[in-house]
Design an enzyme around this catalytic site. Sequence first.
Site, short mmCIF file in Angstrom:
data_model
loop_
_atom_site.label_atom_id
_atom_site.label_comp_id
_atom_site.label_asym_id
_atom_site.label_seq_id
_atom_site.Cartn_x
_atom_site.Cartn_y
_atom_site.Cartn_z
N ASP A 23 0.84 -1.20 0.00
CA ASP A 23 0.00 0.00 0.00
C ASP A 23 0.87 1.24 0.00
O ASP A 23 0.58 2.23 -0.67
CB ASP A 23 -0.88 0.04 1.24
CG ASP A 23 -2.00 -0.97 1.17
OD1 ASP A 23 -2.83 -1.01 2.05
OD2 ASP A 23 -2.01 -1.74 0.18
N SER A 70 2.00 18.55 10.50
CA SER A 70 0.75 18.00 9.97
C SER A 70 -0.15 17.60 11.14
O SER A 70 0.18 17.85 12.29
CB SER A 70 1.05 16.82 9.06
OG SER A 70 2.04 16.02 9.62
N LYS A 106 -11.51 21.72 7.67
CA LYS A 106 -10.14 21.46 7.20
C LYS A 106 -10.13 21.79 5.71
O LYS A 106 -10.76 21.09 4.91
CB LYS A 106 -9.76 20.01 7.43
CG LYS A 106 -8.34 19.71 7.02
CD LYS A 106 -7.88 18.38 7.58
CE LYS A 106 -6.39 18.18 7.44
NZ LYS A 106 -5.93 18.11 6.07
N CYS A 403 11.47 -7.93 -16.32
CA CYS A 403 12.73 -8.60 -16.64
C CYS A 403 12.53 -10.10 -16.84
O CYS A 403 13.47 -10.80 -17.19
CB CYS A 403 13.78 -8.33 -15.56
SG CYS A 403 13.39 -9.11 -13.99
S1 IVH Z 1 -4.15 23.41 12.06
C1 IVH Z 1 0.27 21.90 13.73
N1 IVH Z 1 -6.39 23.95 10.84
O1 IVH Z 1 -3.99 20.55 7.17
C2 IVH Z 1 -0.57 21.89 12.51
N2 IVH Z 1 -4.68 22.91 9.58
O2 IVH Z 1 -3.08 17.88 7.70
C3 IVH Z 1 -1.76 22.77 12.71
N3 IVH Z 1 -5.23 22.53 7.26
O3 IVH Z 1 -0.62 21.37 7.21
C4 IVH Z 1 -2.62 22.78 11.53
N4 IVH Z 1 -7.24 23.40 7.31
O4 IVH Z 1 -2.13 23.06 6.14
C5 IVH Z 1 -5.17 23.43 10.72
N5 IVH Z 1 -8.41 24.55 9.86
C6 IVH Z 1 -7.20 24.02 9.76
C7 IVH Z 1 -6.72 23.50 8.55
C8 IVH Z 1 -5.45 22.95 8.51
C9 IVH Z 1 -6.34 22.83 6.55
C10 IVH Z 1 -4.04 21.88 6.75
C11 IVH Z 1 -2.74 22.49 7.24
C12 IVH Z 1 -1.90 21.35 7.73
C13 IVH Z 1 -2.65 20.17 7.23
C14 IVH Z 1 -2.47 19.00 8.17
#
Ligand code: IVH
Length: 692
Positions: A23, A70, A106, A403
Amino acid sequence: MQEIAMHDTRYYVNDDPIISDSDYDNLKFRLRELERDDPDLADLFDPTAAVGGSPAKHLAKVAHARPMLSLNNAFADEDVAEFVAGVRRFLRLSDDAPVALTAEPKIDGLSCSLRYEGRRLVRALTRGDGAVGEDVTANVATIADIPQALPDTAPDVFEVRGEVYMAKADFAALNARLLAEAVDPARARQFANPRNAAAGSLRQKDAAVTASRPLGFLAHGWGEVASLPADTQAGVVAVLRDWGFPIADAFRRCDGAGEALAVYRTIEAARADLPFDIDGVVYKLDRLDWQERLGFVGRAPRWAIAHKFPAERAQTSLRAIDIQVGRTGALTPVARLEPVTVGGVVVTNATLHNADEIERLGVRPGDRVVVQRAGDVIPQIVDNLTRDEPRDAWTFPGTCPDCGSLAERGEGEVVVRCTGGLVCPAQRVERLIHFVSRHAFDIAGLGLVRVEDFFRDGLIASPADIFRLHLHRDALVRRERMSDLVVGKLIDAIDARRSIGLDRFLFALGIRHVGEVTARDLARRWTSARGFAAMIRRALHVRRTTVPSIGENERRFVLRRGRALVAAVETAGIGPEVADALLAFFAEKHNRDVVADLLREVAPQDVVHAATQSELTGKTVVFTGRLETLSRDEAKAQADALGARVAGSVSKKTDLVVVGADAGSKRAKAEELGIRVIDEAAWARIVSAATT
Ligand code: IVH
């Protein structure tokens, strides 16, 4: 890429992989597909692929003042409850203590860090690899949503973080415009989704192109700041709004997980009507002092989590099953599908994981199947609607499609592997592609397409050959799309990598289980190529002498030495699997030759450790007894932050023992060995002295 990094962390750091090797390979494959689809990502590798506007070949790289991290994911309500329970345990809160959260969409865009100094916007960086981003200051200046200045009340240094995105309607209009403007509509550039369009538009060398693309911004956090204007997440977000930053309308402060889940349902219901793409809801702990205490684990904060929306599904027909050969020889079946739109993205390929999965689904070319797509994860086939129709079963090939070598499935393994090793052109070319990739040697102008072409034409067969390409200058200049200038630049880019960090060097070798994080750990532990080689030589020697014919005493001796080596590898923070993979790699003469040849062309740089950061850096600490104010996890996190190692038992190597209530034998042993013993309050003083 974040997805892969997450799996890398789970696999290499947390030792807790949630997907199989195949995966994982598939994910990499999907990334490759994305790179092929998205000209802007591809540009990183192949500047000649540029279409429309001048692409971001050389945006300056700048280190982030604070890393951009992240988020861990939750998929079910229970995961969210567990997140809050984990927070309670870490902070040692009672079950009924209120834990306020914030909830917000998000956004499926690309994250950007905006740095204000003296209340003026001085720099905008993309996330990049989290540690180093790309300078997009001039481009960001064209985004109307982003204030150029902060009010007088704002602190002197303040970094605002958020997502740059393209609205769904603007994305559709942009694709339509690109189609209308194309000389040859069949070859018109089209973006796969709004996020790619936003990334392609922001990462332009020429800010005029960015200005012509409608981009939005939503703030959701901050990086380095001289001071914070409030002591809660919601409080700071309200101030950001006052300063003129757009905040998602759906942003809410919630009293506990129950309320947060209600916000999730509301946002999910409104998803289709929102002007931009979102892929979940992010929850953050509202109290900033708690965020501070919780800190980070791996690349994600303990104080936030992304609650992802369920995957979207669609039906289509399976056209064919192809086999792809990965860098480690894994044969992965890939489903070629009748194109179908799943959650707004056209899907033409899906992973079939391995032979077992094909059998489980009973899929054969011609079947009607259900395809599922979730975020960036490669689409999967989750159901076969015509499994009962009479048709010939599909059989997994017994030989490598590239191969012709025998393909074998080892005892207890799910993956079928080509036994051709480096005889197999597919494996060799995959390794070369990995070698030049962004987190390895990162050679500008030498991407997937060129590596494949050069390999096919016999210009490069092994990594060292790349550094001898200048010897073929005339042949290169004669190639299509390779002017004298382009060749000159390529050769310069290659020369620039003759000196390279030991971590990148190790990662580039493409050893099984040695991802970026592990490569960094190995480099830090052995600090020089010479030190690393010495370790490998000793270990190989032990391995050779571990033959069954030797006597029991000798065998024990050898095993002890072998174990010591494994232990040494483990102190680098990596598991015995990695130790085995390293030995397996270097046990092959061919691999040793390839590395030796490469070392004639490039010099890995020694790792210089940063100066001691605290009185405890490099020391070993043992916690024992019941701690009153700290959970064990928090105590360990504090020790980590001070550069100390936490051990489970007291030995001569222990430097400090922290005792809580009812400490028993460990305390006695520490006193017997004359090791420094302190109580919890003294520990708290050390921590606060080091962090203030
Ligand atoms: S908070 C310490 N809030 O998602 C990291 N991130 O998967 C805090 N993202 O790199 C991130 N919407 O670019 C936060 N409302 C939101 C978000 C958000 C999109 C992105 C962000 C991060 C990624 C992580």
